[in-house]
Motif scaffolding. Structure first.
Motif, mmCIF file in Angstrom:
data_model
loop_
_atom_site.group_PDB
_atom_site.id
_atom_site.type_symbol
_atom_site.label_atom_id
_atom_site.label_comp_id
_atom_site.label_asym_id
_atom_site.label_seq_id
_atom_site.Cartn_x
_atom_site.Cartn_y
_atom_site.Cartn_z
ATOM 1 N N MET A 1 0.828 -1.195 0.000
ATOM 2 C CA MET A 1 0.000 0.000 0.000
ATOM 3 C C MET A 1 0.872 1.259 0.000
ATOM 4 O O MET A 1 2.009 1.242 0.432
ATOM 5 C CB MET A 1 -0.934 0.008 1.211
ATOM 6 C CG MET A 1 -1.979 -1.075 1.161
ATOM 7 S SD MET A 1 -3.067 -0.828 -0.262
ATOM 8 C CE MET A 1 -4.087 -2.301 -0.164
ATOM 9 N N TYR A 2 0.279 2.364 -0.483
ATOM 10 C CA TYR A 2 1.000 3.635 -0.577
ATOM 11 C C TYR A 2 0.287 4.707 0.236
ATOM 12 O O TYR A 2 -0.939 4.680 0.406
ATOM 13 C CB TYR A 2 1.095 4.083 -2.039
ATOM 14 C CG TYR A 2 1.863 3.142 -2.919
ATOM 15 C CD1 TYR A 2 3.248 3.240 -3.037
ATOM 16 C CD2 TYR A 2 1.214 2.137 -3.636
ATOM 17 C CE1 TYR A 2 3.959 2.377 -3.845
ATOM 18 C CE2 TYR A 2 1.913 1.260 -4.446
ATOM 19 C CZ TYR A 2 3.290 1.385 -4.541
ATOM 20 O OH TYR A 2 3.994 0.518 -5.332
ATOM 21 N N TYR A 3 1.100 5.665 0.699
ATOM 22 C CA TYR A 3 0.570 6.758 1.509
ATOM 23 C C TYR A 3 1.145 8.082 1.024
ATOM 24 O O TYR A 3 2.302 8.146 0.591
ATOM 25 C CB TYR A 3 0.885 6.527 2.984
ATOM 26 C CG TYR A 3 0.181 5.312 3.519
ATOM 27 C CD1 TYR A 3 -1.076 5.427 4.096
ATOM 28 C CD2 TYR A 3 0.742 4.045 3.385
ATOM 29 C CE1 TYR A 3 -1.758 4.305 4.553
ATOM 30 C CE2 TYR A 3 0.078 2.910 3.827
ATOM 31 C CZ TYR A 3 -1.171 3.042 4.412
ATOM 32 O OH TYR A 3 -1.858 1.943 4.849
ATOM 33 N N ILE A 4 0.319 9.121 1.116
ATOM 34 C CA ILE A 4 0.704 10.447 0.619
ATOM 35 C C ILE A 4 0.880 11.393 1.803
ATOM 36 O O ILE A 4 0.035 11.459 2.699
ATOM 37 C CB ILE A 4 -0.369 10.996 -0.339
ATOM 38 C CG1 ILE A 4 -0.427 10.141 -1.612
ATOM 39 C CG2 ILE A 4 -0.091 12.465 -0.688
ATOM 40 C CD1 ILE A 4 -1.606 10.468 -2.516
ATOM 41 N N GLY A 5 1.995 12.111 1.778
ATOM 42 C CA GLY A 5 2.218 13.177 2.746
ATOM 43 C C GLY A 5 2.203 14.511 2.029
ATOM 44 O O GLY A 5 2.907 14.688 1.027
ATOM 45 N N ILE A 6 1.397 15.438 2.507
ATOM 46 C CA ILE A 6 1.271 16.755 1.891
ATOM 47 C C ILE A 6 1.890 17.790 2.825
ATOM 48 O O ILE A 6 1.402 18.011 3.927
ATOM 49 C CB ILE A 6 -0.200 17.104 1.595
ATOM 50 C CG1 ILE A 6 -0.807 16.082 0.627
ATOM 51 C CG2 ILE A 6 -0.304 18.515 1.009
ATOM 52 C CD1 ILE A 6 -2.289 16.301 0.348
ATOM 53 N N ASP A 7 2.964 18.394 2.383
ATOM 54 C CA ASP A 7 3.662 19.426 3.146
ATOM 55 C C ASP A 7 3.275 20.782 2.569
ATOM 56 O O ASP A 7 3.770 21.198 1.532
ATOM 57 C CB ASP A 7 5.175 19.194 3.052
ATOM 58 C CG ASP A 7 5.990 20.316 3.678
ATOM 59 O OD1 ASP A 7 5.407 21.157 4.377
ATOM 60 O OD2 ASP A 7 7.215 20.348 3.453
ATOM 61 N N LEU B 1 5.006 10.535 -2.009
ATOM 62 C CA LEU B 1 4.348 9.229 -2.107
ATOM 63 C C LEU B 1 5.279 8.181 -1.520
ATOM 64 O O LEU B 1 6.422 8.045 -1.954
ATOM 65 C CB LEU B 1 4.024 8.901 -3.560
ATOM 66 C CG LEU B 1 3.295 7.587 -3.828
ATOM 67 C CD1 LEU B 1 1.879 7.627 -3.240
ATOM 68 C CD2 LEU B 1 3.238 7.294 -5.333
ATOM 69 N N MET B 2 4.809 7.441 -0.508
ATOM 70 C CA MET B 2 5.657 6.504 0.223
ATOM 71 C C MET B 2 4.977 5.146 0.365
ATOM 72 O O MET B 2 3.778 5.060 0.608
ATOM 73 C CB MET B 2 5.962 7.082 1.617
ATOM 74 C CG MET B 2 6.853 6.216 2.482
ATOM 75 S SD MET B 2 6.954 6.832 4.191
ATOM 76 C CE MET B 2 7.952 8.284 3.946
ATOM 77 N N ILE C 1 10.377 5.805 -0.544
ATOM 78 C CA ILE C 1 9.723 6.925 -1.220
ATOM 79 C C ILE C 1 9.654 6.630 -2.722
ATOM 80 O O ILE C 1 10.661 6.311 -3.356
ATOM 81 C CB ILE C 1 10.470 8.233 -0.941
ATOM 82 C CG1 ILE C 1 10.353 8.575 0.559
ATOM 83 C CG2 ILE C 1 9.911 9.379 -1.781
ATOM 84 C CD1 ILE C 1 11.169 9.762 0.983
ATOM 85 N N GLN C 2 8.470 6.764 -3.278
ATOM 86 C CA GLN C 2 8.237 6.448 -4.686
ATOM 87 C C GLN C 2 8.255 7.678 -5.588
ATOM 88 O O GLN C 2 8.630 7.597 -6.751
ATOM 89 C CB GLN C 2 6.885 5.732 -4.841
ATOM 90 C CG GLN C 2 6.762 4.482 -4.010
ATOM 91 C CD GLN C 2 7.787 3.433 -4.380
ATOM 92 O OE1 GLN C 2 7.809 2.933 -5.498
ATOM 93 N NE2 GLN C 2 8.667 3.100 -3.435
ATOM 94 N N VAL D 1 2.916 7.285 -11.018
ATOM 95 C CA VAL D 1 3.925 6.217 -11.055
ATOM 96 C C VAL D 1 3.427 4.927 -10.415
ATOM 97 O O VAL D 1 4.154 3.926 -10.392
ATOM 98 C CB VAL D 1 5.221 6.677 -10.351
ATOM 99 C CG1 VAL D 1 5.815 7.882 -11.065
ATOM 100 C CG2 VAL D 1 4.975 7.008 -8.881
ATOM 101 N N VAL D 2 2.206 4.918 -9.851
ATOM 102 C CA VAL D 2 1.678 3.722 -9.203
ATOM 103 C C VAL D 2 0.219 3.522 -9.604
ATOM 104 O O VAL D 2 -0.403 4.389 -10.228
ATOM 105 C CB VAL D 2 1.771 3.829 -7.658
ATOM 106 C CG1 VAL D 2 3.221 3.960 -7.218
ATOM 107 C CG2 VAL D 2 0.942 4.992 -7.127
#
Length: 488
Positions: free
Chosen positions: A1-7, A17-18, A24-25, A63-64
């Motif tokens: 699974m992938y997770y998004i961090g918004i800074d 995207l991690m 990190i992707q 990319v995913v």
């Protein structure tokens, strides 16, 4: 699974995207305008944050397989005032963390209401960047707009609201509003009364790692994501960056050299610096932290390189610096005023100690050392509160400089650990989303699994001794110039 961090930063939104194992992707950045309508003012259009976030998301997830994205978390610029009307329209541009218009309001809170009283309500005194003084400023100077306010939120929480529909904030970010009773983790009824607002204008409070809702179906469909993408509450940028460097749990430290600079010290229990030179805030791991904040850190070097030396050769300029601990030129890094430990919006930058032989390299060195000395000022405030440190993580754009790392290590006389992967608040935001999605049981567990140290910069006894002498001279400069700043 992938997770998004918004800074959500001051000049750009950075999306990360991690994978759940920490790899990190993809990283994508989108810039937006910063407005200075009057000297000392700083504003942005919240709609720009949202529009550029959506634009960045499209490229980020290309990319995913978008169906494998499970959660989104945030780290964001703190203290900004975002005000919405009954139709959820933004009433005025957001007043940002580095806006200095609230001198009168800060004086009212700290002197008429009283520092002791305000600190008793919130754990903190008023600073020009905090949200409550901005609300008072708006009440006094824009009464018609103030009367329209139905929702008050922070910058990253505006994104969460637009993406999920959840009117929420987290304890770490809310700590910097001067509206939260930080010790008891609830809104301060006394501060709300002082500001002339009601609790229903404020968002629901969450821990940073808690789920606040899901990505809106229409947004999920537009990106071909599933409908159960978890939205985590997220954290203020410094707390999120601390998560990304593994600065969670008890007695950990993280130093950040970004646009602003911070020293971030974790604690299991709530405590207040008796001089109020440091902020007493909630942490994204569910505990607390003390934090010192200087308003200009790496931005000092950017100003010096870009505006004065007119060069983008940052690395090459630092290569000309050969001897440490002996520079007789000093730089006061107060280009935007200063918060910790002086709380003086009138403070300004200054070079002191030049002569006819002063070189370009010595002045560049003074800029870097000035930021490091100011970091030491914050550390001294923490030491006076009983904090003792042996080491610290380091992050931010300035932390990529080995020379700056070495200066920090020797001026503070502590070991400086450099993380293997340093992606700041975005990385912390993604990790918080993992906890919200139950991939990890706690923030500490996520940090232990994902964060590692690449190298360590150790202090050198002889250099520590030389810098101690230099620092004792530096610390006399601001008190000597304080009255002059007021006259200027």
């Amino acid at each position: 699974m992938y997770y998004i961090g918004i800074d959500l930063g001051t000049s750009a939104v950075k999306l990360l995207l991690m994978r759940e194992d920490g790899r990190i992707q993809n990283v994508v950045s989108r810039e937006y305008e910063l407005s200075f309508p009057h000297p000392g003012w700083s504003e942005q259009n919240p709609e720009d944050w949202y529009r550029q976030t959506l634009s960045g998301l499209k490229d980020l997830i290309s990319v995913v397989d978008a169906k494998e994205i499970s959660g989104i978390g945030f780290g964001g610029q703190m203290h900004g005032l975002v005000a919405l009307d009954e139709n959820d329209n933004v009433i005025r541009p957001a007043i940002l963390w580095n806006d200095g218009r609230t001198e009168e309001e800060v004086k009212y809170l700290n002197e008429q209401i009283g520092k002791k009283v305000v600190s008793g309500y919130t754990g903190n005194i008023a600073f020009a960047g905090f949200t409550a003084p901005k609300i008072l400023w708006m009440k006094k100077n824009e009464p018609d707009l103030f009367a329209r306010i139905k929702k008050i939120m922070l910058p990253k929480d505006y994104l969460a609201y637009r993406l999920s529909g959840s009117f929420c904030t987290d304890y770490s970010d809310a700590s910097g509003m001067l509206l939260l009773d930080v010790k008891n983790k609830c809104w301060s009824s006394e501060m709300l009364k002082i500001c002339g607002i009601t609790e229903n204008m404020l968002p629901k409070l969450y821990e940073s790692y808690e789920a606040v809702g899901y990505l809106k179906p229409e947004i999920a469909d537009s990106f071909s994501m599933k409908h159960n993408v978890v939205i985590a509450a997220g954290a203020g940028d410094n707390a999120a960056a601390a998560v990304g460097t593994g600065t969670v749990g008890k007695n950990k430290c993280n130093i950040s050299l970004g646009t602003s600079g911070t020293i971030f010290i974790t604690s299991d229990s709530f405590r207040v610096d008796t001089n109020n030179a440091l902020h007493a805030f909630a942490h994204a791991d569910g505990r607390f932290h003390l934090m010192g904040c200087m308003l200009s850190a790496a931005s000092c070097n950017k100003w010096w390189m870009d505006n004065i030396l007119l060069t983008d050769r940052y690395k090459e300029e630092q290569e000309g610096i050969k001897t440490l601990g002996e520079n007789h030129v000093y730089f006061l890094p107060y280009l935007m005023g200063e918060r910790s430990p002086w709380n003086d919006p009138k403070a300004r930058g200054a070079f002191i100690g030049m002569n006819l032989n002063t070189s370009r390299a010595e002045m560049t060195q003074a800029v870097l050392e000035g930021v490091a000395f100011a970091t030491r000022d914050m550390y001294e405030a923490a030491r006076s509160a009983g904090v003792s440190l042996e080491r610290s993580m380091i992050c931010g754009g300035g932390a990529k400089s080995p020379l700056w790392q070495k200066m920090i290590a020797n001026i503070l006389n502590i070991s400086i650990d450099i993380p293997s992967c340093e992606e700041g608040p975005g990385m912390g935001g993604a990790m918080l989303a993992m906890v919200a999605d139950h991939r990890y049981n706690s923030v500490e567990e996520a940090a232990e699994a994902i964060v590692s140290v690449k190298s360590t910069c150790e202090p050198e006894p002889l250099l520590v001794e030389k810098y101690e002498e230099r620092y004792q001279s530096f610390r006399k400069l601001y008190p000597t110039l304080k009255d002059v700043y007021g006259e200027l």
